[in-house]
Design an enzyme around this catalytic site. Structure first.
Site, mmCIF file in Angstrom:
data_model
loop_
_atom_site.group_PDB
_atom_site.id
_atom_site.type_symbol
_atom_site.label_atom_id
_atom_site.label_comp_id
_atom_site.label_asym_id
_atom_site.label_seq_id
_atom_site.Cartn_x
_atom_site.Cartn_y
_atom_site.Cartn_z
ATOM 1 N N CYS A 51 1.299 -5.928 2.809
ATOM 2 C CA CYS A 51 0.405 -4.806 2.140
ATOM 3 C C CYS A 51 -0.383 -3.547 2.844
ATOM 4 O O CYS A 51 -0.099 -2.614 3.118
ATOM 5 C CB CYS A 51 1.513 -3.747 0.858
ATOM 6 S SG CYS A 51 2.105 -5.294 -0.047
ATOM 7 N N HIS A 104 -0.738 2.927 0.813
ATOM 8 C CA HIS A 104 0.741 2.195 0.068
ATOM 9 C C HIS A 104 1.218 2.483 -0.825
ATOM 10 O O HIS A 104 0.814 2.991 -1.798
ATOM 11 C CB HIS A 104 0.081 0.903 -0.271
ATOM 12 C CG HIS A 104 1.009 -0.225 -0.461
ATOM 13 N ND1 HIS A 104 1.931 -0.065 0.170
ATOM 14 C CD2 HIS A 104 1.012 -1.446 -0.837
ATOM 15 C CE1 HIS A 104 3.127 -1.409 -0.378
ATOM 16 N NE2 HIS A 104 2.278 -1.635 -0.913
ATOM 17 N N ASN A 107 8.349 -0.288 -1.888
ATOM 18 C CA ASN A 107 8.173 -0.513 -2.051
ATOM 19 C C ASN A 107 8.098 -1.387 -0.635
ATOM 20 O O ASN A 107 8.772 -1.950 -1.106
ATOM 21 C CB ASN A 107 7.396 -1.122 -3.041
ATOM 22 C CG ASN A 107 5.625 -1.942 -2.611
ATOM 23 O OD1 ASN A 107 5.615 -2.041 -1.673
ATOM 24 N ND2 ASN A 107 4.776 -2.701 -3.352
#
Ligand code: ACO
Length: 320
Positions: A111, A247, A277
């Site tokens: 990420c 993020h 996500n």
């Protein structure tokens, strides 16, 4: 001269799967998912691949930057879900967009992938090793999920975001990065096992496994510290920042970071409600949607931050 972002693009699969649709295939509820994560729906790849989304996002970023593919001399793709072990996604993108003058490679920083890619591009440009770089975060995480594990599969989505950077007087003011490999076991996906004529390993492929509470604690502790370090390195006060683009893991993480930074939540745009996500794709997809809205003006100061498996994190202060 630092790198400055001169164009952005993104690409999402056409299939949208809501929490209500997930209720039909597993023991979960829209209420549980929304209250724990903020996520309402996610895009899931059917025809799309990591490469096809990366290519579409790149083409849109080139249009936005008004440059031709031949001008790009560096392509970096942050991904943990490429279509092939090799060639890399970056090599396939280079071929598909016709960036014949570019060196291309992937990085795996999960990420934090887009922030790590941005940092590498900035260093290449400062060193005179590149002039125009394409940085992409692209993921097909739906194939990395155990769809019988309701604690992980509801969190993630598929998509790609891209940015073009070029050397400029103003741009990236600071980038802070870090890794704590010793805590890496809280979020994993193993590669295929050793299996050859001498060792019989399992042929089963692994799926994403996560200790959600440990990841949560890591994020709310580490991200504000990294952002403060990036602000200090840039010599910028927190109140000068127009937007913090984090993020998109979980709305509770974003709210906790906003609280710890003493900043209003309105300065933290989100898309996790509609995208879930998307690991390395999250930050550039969000950046592209904010850019598309036309709310970023030349000279605005923004923060980008990525964090996740590794454990790894990155935060950057930049002038738009
Ligand atoms: N639907 C309904 N119930 C569920 C679901 C689901 N999808 N998933 C788990 N549950 C149940 C569990 O079985 C458990 O039930 P039990 O109490 O009967 O045992 C209960 O809900 C609570 O489970 P927890 O795992 O303790 O739930 P928690 O409140 O910690 O929330 C979550 C889980 C949302 C993952 C949280 O830990 C979190 O936000 N962590 C951050 C992790 C993250 O965002 N990871 C993304 C990847 S890493 C990154 O991008 C940074």
């Amino acid at each position: 001269m630092p790198a400055r972002i001169i164009g952005t693009g993104s690409s999402l699969p056409s299939l949208v799967v809501s929490n209500t649709e997930l209720e039909k295939i597993m023991d979960t509820s829209d209420e549980w998912i929304k209250s724990r994560t903020g996520i309402g729906e996610r895009h899931i790849a059917v025809e799309e691949t990591t490469t096809s989304m990366a290519v579409e996002a790149s083409e849109r970023a080139m249009q936005s930057a008004k440059i031709e593919a031949e001008e790009i001399d560096l392509i970096i793709v942050g991904t943990v879900s490429g279509d092939m072990c090799f060639p890399s996604t970056a090599c396939q993108v280079q071929s598909r967009i016709g960036a014949v003058n570019a060196t291309a490679f992937d990085i795996n920083a999960a990420c934090a992938g887009f922030l790590f890619g941005l940092s590498i591009a900035d260093a290449y440009i400062k060193a005179g090793m590149a002039k125009t770089a394409l940085i992409i975060g692209a993921e097909t995480l739906s194939k990395m999920m155990d769809w019988n594990d309701r604690s992980t599969c509801i969190l993630f989505g598929d998509g790609a975001g891209a940015a073009i950077v070029k050397g400029d007087e103003h741009g990236i003011m600071s980038i802070v990065q870090g890794t704590d490999g010793a805590r890496g076991e809280v979020l994993t996906c193993h590669n295929r096992a050793v299996n050859n004529p001498f060792v019989k390993g399992s042929m089963e492929l692994d799926y994403t496994s996560m200790n959600g509470q440990e990841v949560y604690k890591f994020a709310v502790k580490t991200v504000p510290v990294a952002i403060r370090q990036a602000l200090d390195a840039a010599g910028v006060q927190v109140d000068e920042i127009k937007y913090f683009l984090l993020h998109q893991a979980n709305i509770r993480i974003i709210e906790a970071v906003a609280r710890k930074m003493g900043q209003p939540i309105e300065k933290f745009p989100t898309n996790l409600q509609k995208c879930g996500n998307i690991s390395a794709g999250s930050v550039p997809i969000l950046l592209d949607s904010v850019n598309e809205q036309g709310v970023l003006k030349r000279g605005d100061k923004i923060v980008l931050a990525g964090f996740g498996a590794g454990l790894s994190w990155g935060a950057s202060v930049l002038t738009w």
